[in-house]
Each structure stands twice: as C-alpha cells, then as structure tokens.
Design a protein around this motif. Structure first.
Motif, short mmCIF file in Angstrom:
data_model
loop_
_atom_site.label_atom_id
_atom_site.label_comp_id
_atom_site.label_asym_id
_atom_site.label_seq_id
_atom_site.Cartn_x
_atom_site.Cartn_y
_atom_site.Cartn_z
N UNK A 9 29.28 50.52 54.03
CA UNK A 9 30.63 50.85 53.56
C UNK A 9 31.51 49.60 53.57
N UNK A 10 31.40 48.77 54.60
CA UNK A 10 32.17 47.52 54.67
C UNK A 10 31.85 46.63 53.47
N UNK A 11 30.59 46.49 53.15
CA UNK A 11 30.18 45.67 52.01
C UNK A 11 30.70 46.21 50.70
N UNK A 12 30.64 47.52 50.52
CA UNK A 12 31.13 48.13 49.27
C UNK A 12 32.64 48.03 49.15
N UNK A 13 33.35 48.19 50.26
CA UNK A 13 34.81 48.05 50.24
C UNK A 13 35.20 46.61 49.89
N UNK A 14 34.50 45.65 50.47
CA UNK A 14 34.78 44.24 50.15
C UNK A 14 34.50 43.94 48.68
N UNK A 15 33.44 44.50 48.14
CA UNK A 15 33.15 44.32 46.72
C UNK A 15 34.22 44.96 45.85
N UNK A 34 28.49 40.26 50.82
CA UNK A 34 27.07 39.96 50.69
C UNK A 34 26.37 40.03 52.05
N UNK A 35 26.99 39.45 53.06
CA UNK A 35 26.35 39.43 54.38
C UNK A 35 26.28 40.83 54.99
N UNK A 61 26.66 35.01 61.24
CA UNK A 61 25.84 33.89 60.79
C UNK A 61 25.63 33.95 59.27
N UNK A 62 25.31 35.12 58.75
CA UNK A 62 25.11 35.25 57.30
C UNK A 62 26.41 35.03 56.53
N UNK A 63 27.54 35.46 57.07
CA UNK A 63 28.82 35.25 56.40
C UNK A 63 29.14 33.76 56.29
#
Length: 153
Positions: A9-15, A34-35, A61-63
């Motif tokens: 959900x965090x990733x989709x909201x950021x997108x 993405x991360x 780390x990925x961010x």
C-alpha cells in the motif's frame, strides 16, 4: 494488515502521488515507491523474514540505492532545455485555418478568440506579407503560450 500488505500500500500510494510531486520530492517518492514494492515482493516470496526491523532495514537500504541510481537521470529530464510548448512540430494548433478578427502585422499583435481562449496573433516572421486585414484567411504556423503566429492561407 500484515507487513507485506502495508508495504504494498505504501508503494502504491507513493506511485499515486508522483504526478503531484515537486522536483525535490519526486526522487524521494519514486525511490520509496520502488523500494517498498521490492521489499513487499521479497516478503511475499519469502526471501526476507517477516520481521519489522529486517523489513525497515531493507526498505532504507533499497531506498538509498534507488535514489542514487535514479538521481542523475531524473535531474537530466527535469532540467532539459527543450521547451515543448514552443515547438512548432508538436503543437496541435499548427495548420489550423482561422479568419482574422482585426488588422495584424509582424510588429503589431491583434487579439483573437480561439478554442475558448483570447490569443494574441502576429504574422510569422517568415511570412511574405507584412500585414493582413480583418477577415483574411490565415493558417497557424506556430503556437506559443498566449501567442499564435500565423501566415496567409
């Protein structure tokens, strides 16, 4: 809601917020999106243990890695010298025939209501005529913000 779903959900909201982001925030939102999607996928596939601290560490780390990788290409896109709204080749109005409402010349602009907007109209510098009268048929040769350059049809 479990950790995998929360990161998804965090990733989709950021997108979803990307189109509204200002240039400094764009890179942060994109790298976070993405991360978080990657960590969510890794959790779902069982590549990461379902523990909060491991997920947050992987997310951080990925961010950072994603932000470093995307920084230069995004900067290059945002600071491009190309001004699309002034490019003759991409304007939808180029080639549209019009009838002048007032006297127009290369140095004196007139006004015209076109497509629901009041535009300033000038003769194209490449036009062979130096001035045109009201009622003359013209064709749009270039469209810039608030200004139409025209030439005799």
């Amino acid at each position: 809601m479990d950790l995998t779903s929360s990161l998804l959900v965090l990733g989709l909201v950021c997108l979803a917020l990307l189109p509204f982001a200002v240039p400094g925030l764009l890179e942060v939102l994109l790298s976070l999106a993405v991360s978080s999607l990657l960590v969510s996928g890794a959790l779902y596939l069982g590549w990461l243990p379902d523990e909060l601290w491991v997920s947050l560490l992987a997310l951080a780390v990925l961010a950072v890695i994603t932000a470093l990788v995307l920084w230069k290409p995004l900067r290059r896109l945002q600071h491009s010298d190309e001004r699309l709204q002034e490019d003759k080749g991409i304007s939808d109005f180029v080639g549209t025939p019009l009838v002048l409402a007032a006297h127009t010349s290369k140095t004196q602009a007139s006004e015209l209501l076109f497509s629901g907007v009041h535009w300033q109209v000038k003769l194209d510098p490449e036009c062979s005529d130096s001035e045109l009268e009201a009622g003359d048929s013209v064709v749009i040769s270039s469209a810039q913000v608030g200004l139409l350059l025209v030439k005799k049809a």
